[in-house]
Design an enzyme around this catalytic site. Structure first.
Site, PDB file in Angstrom:
ATOM      1  N   SER A 144     -21.453  10.073 -31.417  1.00 50.00           N
ATOM      2  CA  SER A 144     -20.416  10.984 -31.930  1.00 50.00           C
ATOM      3  C   SER A 144     -19.030  10.426 -31.678  1.00 50.00           C
ATOM      4  O   SER A 144     -18.831   9.592 -30.788  1.00 50.00           O
ATOM      5  CB  SER A 144     -20.494  12.336 -31.216  1.00 50.00           C
ATOM      6  OG  SER A 144     -21.737  12.931 -31.400  1.00 50.00           O
TER       7      SER A 144
HETATM    8  N1  SAH Z   1     -25.495  11.457 -26.959  1.00 49.72           N
HETATM    9  C1  SAH Z   1     -25.881  10.347 -27.795  1.00 49.72           C
HETATM   10  C2  SAH Z   1     -25.881  10.725 -29.258  1.00 49.72           C
HETATM   11  C3  SAH Z   1     -27.108  10.248 -29.943  1.00 49.72           C
HETATM   12  S1  SAH Z   1     -27.389  10.861 -31.563  1.00 49.72           S
HETATM   13  C4  SAH Z   1     -25.035   9.114 -27.495  1.00 49.72           C
HETATM   14  O1  SAH Z   1     -24.116   9.187 -26.668  1.00 49.72           O
HETATM   15  O2  SAH Z   1     -25.324   8.064 -28.073  1.00 49.72           O
HETATM   16  C5  SAH Z   1     -28.637  12.065 -31.277  1.00 49.72           C
HETATM   17  C6  SAH Z   1     -29.933  11.578 -30.712  1.00 49.72           C
HETATM   18  O3  SAH Z   1     -30.824  12.692 -30.633  1.00 49.72           O
HETATM   19  C7  SAH Z   1     -30.668  10.528 -31.556  1.00 49.72           C
HETATM   20  O4  SAH Z   1     -30.851   9.388 -30.769  1.00 49.72           O
HETATM   21  C8  SAH Z   1     -31.998  11.190 -31.900  1.00 49.72           C
HETATM   22  O5  SAH Z   1     -33.104  10.300 -31.916  1.00 49.72           O
HETATM   23  C9  SAH Z   1     -32.134  12.197 -30.763  1.00 49.72           C
HETATM   24  N2  SAH Z   1     -33.061  13.314 -31.007  1.00 49.72           N
HETATM   25  C10 SAH Z   1     -33.259  14.033 -32.127  1.00 49.72           C
HETATM   26  N3  SAH Z   1     -34.222  14.965 -31.932  1.00 49.72           N
HETATM   27  C11 SAH Z   1     -34.627  14.831 -30.623  1.00 49.72           C
HETATM   28  C12 SAH Z   1     -35.598  15.488 -29.802  1.00 49.72           C
HETATM   29  N4  SAH Z   1     -36.372  16.484 -30.258  1.00 49.72           N
HETATM   30  N5  SAH Z   1     -35.746  15.090 -28.523  1.00 49.72           N
HETATM   31  C13 SAH Z   1     -34.987  14.065 -28.031  1.00 49.72           C
HETATM   32  N6  SAH Z   1     -34.070  13.395 -28.752  1.00 49.72           N
HETATM   33  C14 SAH Z   1     -33.887  13.772 -30.033  1.00 49.72           C
END
Ligand code: SAH
Length: 239
Positions: A86
């Site tokens: 983000s």
């Molecule tokens: N906080 C992260 C943002 C990653 S984007 C950072 O700093 O990089 C959101 C992430 O959520 C993705 O990697 C995606 O694979 C994960 N995601 C989506 N659904 C999920 C679930 N049910 N359990 C765990 N991770 C999930």
């Protein structure tokens, strides 16, 4: 306001920002990072601990080398496997909502969606214990790699389906999700301690996501619908 000195320490005990500034990219990361934090403060970031954490954690180590020069712009960036990190404004906003009203570190916190591990590193500076869960093995492993040198002993990375929460660490003082589903899984609400806060993007109607803040009180769960946002989808299962 000048951010206080970095608090992440390398294994040798020197400030991480100083020892890692030249890593790979040749970027003078501290100067550009502090400029980014000044912009975040000008836009309304107020929480001193969040400000300090954003000034400390090097966002450029969490993205591909080719994107490192853009790491301190206020933009979201690809992190592989169709996912994104983000934009800093959004990360700061969510952390500030999570920590609102607290002057001491939060207790145990659950992050759903480790991604590249950037926000998990920030959380580790703001909370006593962090559990961060990711469903995609490739990203879970990449985050582990990105975070290795930082040696954050209070950060636990888990490969699993965050839609089920993470009962082993519950109850949580905070839960923060980085992916949006059509509704908040009820286990998240149950795994929140009384007094705890949950911040999650939610697709309240098709194509319309908003940040939702839940505060658990002795009487129940108080819900506020906040900013319109755009996050990657929350998916079930481990891939
Ligand atoms: N906080 C992260 C943002 C990653 S984007 C950072 O700093 O990089 C959101 C992430 O959520 C993705 O990697 C995606 O694979 C994960 N995601 C989506 N659904 C999920 C679930 N049910 N359990 C765990 N991770 C999930």
């Amino acid at each position: 306001m000048r951010p206080q000195p970095p608090v992440v320490r390398s294994a040798a005990g020197r400030p991480a920002a100083a020892t890692q500034a030249s890593r790979g990219s040749g970027l003078d990361s501290e100067a550009v990072r502090l400029a980014l934090v000044r912009r975040l403060v000008a836009q309304g970031l107020q929480h001193p601990a969040v400000e300090r954490a954003m000034a400390t954690v090097e966002r450029h180590r969490f993205v591909d080398t080719g994107l490192a020069s853009q790491a301190y712009e206020d933009i979201s960036l690809p992190i592989g496997l169709g996912q994104t990190i983000s934009q800093p404004t959004m990360v700061a906003r969510m952390l500030e909502l999570l920590c609102a009203g607290r002057t001491q570190p939060l207790g145990r916190v659950l992050e759903i969606g480790t991604g590249c591990g950037y926000q998990a590193a920030l959380l580790s500076l703001l909370c006593r214990e962090v559990y961060s869960i990711e469903r995609l093995r490739g990203l879970h492993e990449r985050a582990r790699e990105n975070l290795r040198e930082l040696r954050l002993p209070n950060l636990h990375l888990i490969l699993g389906d965050g839609m089920l929460g993470y009962p082993a660490g519950a109850p949580y003082a905070g839960i923060v999700a980085a992916a949006a589903g059509p509704e908040l899984p009820s286990v998240w609400l149950e795994q929140l301690e009384i007094g705890g806060r949950l911040v999650a993007p939610t697709e309240l109607s098709p194509g319309q996501q908003h940040l939702v803040l839940i505060e658990r009180t002795a009487q129940g769960w108080k819900r506020q619908v906040l900013d319109a946002v755009r996050f990657v989808p929350l998916k079930s299962g481990v891939g």
